[in-house]
Scaffold this active site. Structure first.
Site, short mmCIF file in Angstrom:
data_model
loop_
_atom_site.label_atom_id
_atom_site.label_comp_id
_atom_site.label_asym_id
_atom_site.label_seq_id
_atom_site.Cartn_x
_atom_site.Cartn_y
_atom_site.Cartn_z
N ARG A 168 1.21 -1.16 0.06
CA ARG A 168 -0.39 -0.15 -0.05
C ARG A 168 1.00 1.09 -0.06
O ARG A 168 0.52 2.16 0.36
CB ARG A 168 -0.70 -0.38 0.97
CG ARG A 168 -2.03 -1.29 1.22
CD ARG A 168 -3.18 -0.58 0.43
NE ARG A 168 -3.98 -1.30 -0.07
CZ ARG A 168 -5.05 -1.30 0.71
NH1 ARG A 168 -4.87 -0.71 1.87
NH2 ARG A 168 -6.13 -2.58 0.67
N ARG A 203 -3.28 6.92 1.02
CA ARG A 203 -4.04 8.02 1.84
C ARG A 203 -2.79 8.64 2.53
O ARG A 203 -3.09 9.44 3.25
CB ARG A 203 -4.68 7.39 2.67
CG ARG A 203 -6.56 7.68 2.02
CD ARG A 203 -7.64 7.21 2.18
NE ARG A 203 -7.49 5.49 3.02
CZ ARG A 203 -8.74 4.66 3.23
NH1 ARG A 203 -9.48 5.13 3.29
NH2 ARG A 203 -8.40 3.97 3.71
N ARG A 227 -6.22 11.30 -6.06
CA ARG A 227 -7.68 10.81 -5.57
C ARG A 227 -8.71 11.51 -5.90
O ARG A 227 -9.83 11.26 -6.91
CB ARG A 227 -7.43 10.35 -4.49
CG ARG A 227 -8.84 9.81 -3.41
CD ARG A 227 -8.65 8.48 -4.39
NE ARG A 227 -9.80 7.04 -3.01
CZ ARG A 227 -11.34 7.71 -3.36
NH1 ARG A 227 -11.85 8.56 -4.37
NH2 ARG A 227 -12.09 6.77 -2.77
N ASP A 240 -6.72 -2.60 -7.45
CA ASP A 240 -7.02 -3.50 -6.35
C ASP A 240 -7.90 -4.33 -6.47
O ASP A 240 -7.97 -5.02 -8.18
CB ASP A 240 -8.70 -2.77 -5.62
CG ASP A 240 -9.03 -2.77 -4.66
OD1 ASP A 240 -8.19 -2.40 -3.22
OD2 ASP A 240 -9.70 -3.95 -4.27
N TYR A 280 -15.68 -11.79 0.83
CA TYR A 280 -15.83 -10.50 0.01
C TYR A 280 -17.35 -10.75 -1.08
O TYR A 280 -18.07 -9.87 -0.57
CB TYR A 280 -14.60 -9.13 -0.64
CG TYR A 280 -13.75 -8.70 0.46
CD1 TYR A 280 -14.30 -7.50 0.93
CD2 TYR A 280 -12.89 -9.33 0.45
CE1 TYR A 280 -13.19 -6.50 2.19
CE2 TYR A 280 -11.72 -8.64 1.03
CZ TYR A 280 -11.72 -7.50 1.79
OH TYR A 280 -10.96 -7.18 2.76
O1 CP3 Z 1 0.42 -1.28 -2.42
C1 CP3 Z 1 -0.42 -0.96 -3.08
O2 CP3 Z 1 0.36 0.26 -2.68
C2 CP3 Z 1 -1.31 -1.15 -4.55
C3 CP3 Z 1 -2.42 -1.23 -4.62
C4 CP3 Z 1 -3.23 -1.67 -3.06
C5 CP3 Z 1 -5.19 -1.49 -3.09
N1 CP3 Z 1 -5.25 -2.36 -2.31
C6 CP3 Z 1 -4.65 0.03 -3.43
C7 CP3 Z 1 -6.02 0.82 -2.39
C8 CP3 Z 1 -3.34 -3.12 -3.51
C9 CP3 Z 1 -2.10 -3.82 -3.87
C10 CP3 Z 1 -5.10 -3.88 -2.21
C11 CP3 Z 1 -5.23 -4.83 -1.99
C12 CP3 Z 1 -6.39 -5.16 -0.89
N2 CP3 Z 1 -7.44 -4.33 -1.29
C13 CP3 Z 1 -6.66 -6.17 -0.70
C14 CP3 Z 1 -5.18 -6.77 0.30
C15 CP3 Z 1 -4.23 -6.63 0.97
C16 CP3 Z 1 -4.70 -6.14 2.20
O3 CP3 Z 1 -4.34 -4.61 2.62
O4 CP3 Z 1 -5.56 -6.72 2.66
C17 CP3 Z 1 -7.44 -6.34 0.03
C18 CP3 Z 1 -8.32 -6.98 1.55
C19 CP3 Z 1 -8.06 -5.00 -0.22
C20 CP3 Z 1 -9.59 -4.49 -1.15
C21 CP3 Z 1 -10.11 -3.18 -0.23
N3 CP3 Z 1 -9.79 -2.24 -0.96
C22 CP3 Z 1 -9.63 -2.95 1.23
C23 CP3 Z 1 -10.23 -3.60 2.51
C24 CP3 Z 1 -9.91 -1.33 0.87
C25 CP3 Z 1 -10.45 -0.09 2.02
C26 CP3 Z 1 -11.55 0.60 1.63
C27 CP3 Z 1 -11.29 1.76 2.72
O5 CP3 Z 1 -11.34 2.38 3.11
O6 CP3 Z 1 -10.30 2.35 3.64
C28 CP3 Z 1 -9.71 -0.79 -0.48
C29 CP3 Z 1 -9.19 0.55 -0.83
C30 CP3 Z 1 -8.25 0.66 -1.30
N4 CP3 Z 1 -7.18 0.26 -1.70
C31 CP3 Z 1 -7.84 1.80 -1.25
C32 CP3 Z 1 -6.04 1.95 -1.77
C33 CP3 Z 1 -5.08 2.62 -1.98
C34 CP3 Z 1 -8.12 3.00 -0.37
C35 CP3 Z 1 -9.17 3.76 -0.93
C36 CP3 Z 1 -9.17 5.28 -1.49
O7 CP3 Z 1 -8.25 5.94 -1.20
O8 CP3 Z 1 -10.30 5.91 -0.82
#
Ligand code: CP3
Length: 339
Positions: free
Chosen positions: A18, A22, A31, A68, A143
């Site tokens: 990640r 944010r 974003r 994602d 999910y």
């Molecule tokens: O690592 C990186 O920088 C690459 C991008 C990446 C994201 N998600 C960006 C993201 C990667 C590799 C993921 C993987 C991901 N997504 C996983 C597996 C890894 C982990 O963290 O467990 C999972 C379970 C997800 C599903 C997901 N997407 C969740 C649970 C969330 C959070 C929701 C929230 O509101 O916090 C996301 C959203 C997400 N994916 C964000 C980012 C930067 C934040 C959303 C935003 O910017 O508003």
């Protein structure tokens, strides 16, 4: 890439799960321009930009494609939404829905992601590894079944006991689609790929074999049959003692370790090949001595073998970007103080 080949490098290469996200003001600015989170994932221009931001700021050794794991259910028309403060949501799937899933159109729906990968390979410094990724079938399925994130994945665990045949079909289906997706990322220019099994830790022993190991092995076999040079990192968060045979059973080149993995056990795992991890993301939030001690312990235990330095899970929004500067300096041997 050298460490994935089994070499030991000092200092070890590093990137952070990640790393685009944010905690970075430049991410929040892009974003805001992009619209919804999925719009950001599917905009090659914006997704390329946010992938590059942490590389410009910190010079990490690897960039991870910005996307994602839930773009796969989105491509399967599960009505995926990311609403502020609620995390990801989608229409929960049942046994009939599972048997009605079709792989047609998935790869074409994801075309913007492959365009992002091509842009990145062009714009990244040559020495920076480009990582692609997908979610592991178990984690993506949790999910799809619940329709949202849950603390313990109870809905998917229960569904698997009640509808074993449909559930296994779903995992096999996701494994096939995910393998195709990774092959496309590799062909577009990804140097290596990571499979995220973020919820592996809630599975019992038999279920870990059936739901975490078998589908990931299926993905890796399928990708390597078609792209024998492909390098694959598998990250099964919370897998604990099950990690002992995880590399050998899945065929992964490297295994990701979360921060709960004891360093003595990590050293054992490293005898079989490269490991990646495993700093507690909260040490990055804390900074100072907590950050320095955590880094030093990992380097001392794992620095004499093939190591890719990383966190044990994603960096959190409350992390101070200055603490990441200190982390990079310390891993690279320039005794960074984060005070
Ligand atoms: O690592 C990186 O920088 C690459 C991008 C990446 C994201 N998600 C960006 C993201 C990667 C590799 C993921 C993987 C991901 N997504 C996983 C597996 C890894 C982990 O963290 O467990 C999972 C379970 C997800 C599903 C997901 N997407 C969740 C649970 C969330 C959070 C929701 C929230 O509101 O916090 C996301 C959203 C997400 N994916 C964000 C980012 C930067 C934040 C959303 C935003 O910017 O508003």
């Amino acid at each position: 890439m050298k460490v994935l080949d089994g070499e030991t490098l000092s200092p070890p290469p590093l990137w952070l799960m990640r790393q685009a996200g944010r905690y970075l003001p430049e991410y929040r600015a892009t974003r805001a321009k992009a619209g919804s989170f999925l719009d950001l994932c599917y905009s090659p221009e914006f997704a390329t930009e946010v992938t590059l931001q942490p590389i410009r700021r910190y010079g990490f050794d690897a960039a991870i494609l910005f996307s994602d794991i839930l773009v796969i259910p989105d491509a399967l028309k599960r009505d995926v939404r990311f609403t502020e403060g609620h995390g990801p949501q989608m229409t929960p799937i049942d046994a009939d829905g599972i048997h009605a899933l079709k792989p047609d159109g998935v790869i074409s729906h994801l075309a913007p992601v492959f365009e992002t990968v091509r842009n990145l390979r062009r714009e990244l410094p040559e020495k920076t590894t480009l990582l692609g990724f997908c979610g592991a079938p178990w984690t993506v399925a949790t999910y799809m079944i619940a329709g949202h994130g849950t603390p313990d994945q109870a809905p998917a665990r229960l569904f698997a006991y009640r509808h074993r045949e449909a559930f296994e079909y779903l995992l096999a289906f996701l494994a096939e689609v995910s393998a195709d997706y990774l092959v496309e990322q590799i062909d577009a220019g990804a140097d290596a790929v990571q499979i995220f099994d973020s919820w592996a830790g809630v599975l019992g022993e038999a279920e870990f074999e059936a739901f975490a190991i078998a589908p990931v092995r299926r993905i890796i076999q399928s990708v390597k049959a078609r792209r024998p040079q492909a390098k694959i990192i598998a990250f099964a968060k919370g897998a604990g003692y099950q990690l002992k045979s995880y590399r050998q059973k899945t065929g992964a080149d490297a295994i990701g370790l979360d921060w709960s993995v004891p360093l003595a056990f990590a050293t054992e795992l490293q005898k079989d090949g490269p490991v990646q991890g495993n700093l507690d993301p909260m040490r990055v939030v804390a900074g100072g001595k907590a950050l320095e001690d955590g880094i030093d312990a990992i380097l001392q235990a794992l620095g004499n073998g093939p190591l890719i330095f990383n966190l044990g899970h994603g960096i959190t929004p409350q992390a101070d970007p200055e603490h990441v500067t200190a982390l990079v300096a310390r891993v690279r041997g320039r005794q960074g103080s984060s005070a």
